[in-house]
Each structure stands twice: as C-alpha cells, then as structure tokens.
Design a protein around this motif. Structure first.
Motif: not given
Length: 219
Positions: A82-94
């Motif tokens: 599992t690889v984590q992406i933290n957007t730090v406030g972003g409301c979606h992944l792109d």
C-alpha cells in the motif's frame, strides 16, 4: 475584455491519465477507483475483499487521504502493498499523483490495483485516473438523498455499492428508492447491496471483481 482560452486546463491531468491507462494495459493490471463520502466503509470493504481474494490474486492499493496513513496501515497489516498519498487539503486524487506512485509497484506482478480515493462525493468524480472502473460506495446511514443530490458522481460510476445493509432495520434508508434513483441517473450502472461488516452480499461483489479481471486480461 474577453479572454480566449487556447489550452485545456486539464491537459496535463488527461495526459497523465492516458499514460496510466497504457501502463496498466501493458501489465494487464485491473484498476478500480473506489470513491465515497467519509465513513461509508471503503477501507473496511477493501479489508474484507482482500481477505477473500488474496490467495487468488496479487493485489495492491494506492491510499488517498488528506492526512495520516491510518487506513494504509490497516491494509498493510493484511500483507498488502500500500502506497500512501496525502493531499494536505486537496479534495481528490488526480492522474499525476497516481503516475508518481507507479514506480513503487512491480505492476507486472500486480493483478488488481485498488485506488482508495479521498472521501468526497464531488471532486473525485471529475478526474480520470486511468482506471478501468469507477466504483462509488454509499452507506445506508447517509440516507436516500445522496444519489439525487450528487448526480455527477453516480452518473460517472460503473458500480454503486450500498454498504452497511445490516443497519437497514435501524435507519430510514429505502433500498428500492435508491435503486430507482440510480436507474434514473445512470441506467447502465450496476448496484451491489452488501454489508462489509457481516459479509452479507459480498459474494456478488467478489464475483464482479473476478469477472472484471477476466475481461482485463483479454485487452
């Protein structure tokens, strides 16, 4: 004064989505983009799905959250890459975020890649990540108004999962109404009613994944 836009503002995003899709196609990796409101049960659904399928398929997860890696840790405890992406406030992944994580996987050996998107019924629906399927999870405590109020999300998904049906006797959610609402917005979408907690209805969801993987290997 009028400003004429010559460039697609999502050009880089769409190019990244095309890159991701071609990468997944080459490796015959089935990719499922899982979306929902916060608390609908995406991570629990993934946990229970992987317990059933992990002896048959090599699976991996890209986990999206604003902050923390709590959900990712739950999946890692099952032995799932599992690889984590933290957007730090972003409301979606792109798609660009997804593309940056791909070198961390040996995609040649990954049969199924799940992308657990940010909990949000608005923003994630508008972004192509290069996935094969978009799946949205709606839990019965959220009520019957979510499908009519967020039509773009439900119009753009291939499968809608109604989760937590074990709570139907205790809340006012009407399953037949949800089916009608979904058919009006997206007649082609499939609906799976289940409880990830109790296992009720999970077999139909599992069989759908197996069928989707078989189709994936033929492309």
């Amino acid at each position: 004064m009028k400003i004429k836009l010559q460039e697609d503002v999502l050009k880089d995003q769409n190019l990244a989505a095309a890159f991701n899709r071609e990468t997944f196609k080459k490796t015959h990796t089935l990719v499922i983009n899982l979306m929902s409101s916060p608390g609908a049960g995406k991570t629990t659904l993934l946990e229970e799905t992987m317990k059933v399928l992990r002896d048959e398929f090599h699976m991996a997860v890209i986990e999206g959250d604003l902050a923390t890696d709590r959900d990712a840790e739950r999946l890692r405890l099952l032995g799932i890459k599992t690889v984590q992406i933290n957007t730090v406030g972003g409301c979606h992944l792109d798609a660009r975020m997804i593309a940056k994580t791909l070198p961390e996987f040996d995609l040649e050996s990954v049969d199924i890649l799940f992308i657990e998107n940010i909990g949000n019924l608005v923003c994630p629906s508008g972004y192509d990540l290069g996935q094969d399927y978009k799946v949205v999870v709606l839990s019965v405590p959220e009520g019957n108004d979510k499908i009519p109020k967020y039509p773009v999300m439900f119009r753009r998904t291939d499968v809608t999962i109604i989760n937590k049906i074990d709570l139907l006797p205790y809340v006012s959610f009407n399953l037949e109404e949800a089916i009608r609402n979904l058919q009006e917005i997206n007649p082609q979408a499939q609906l799976k009613a289940l409880s990830a907690k109790t296992g009720e209805g999970m077999e139909e969801w599992i069989n759908w994944i197996k069928d989707a993987y078989r189709q994936c290997t033929k492309r």
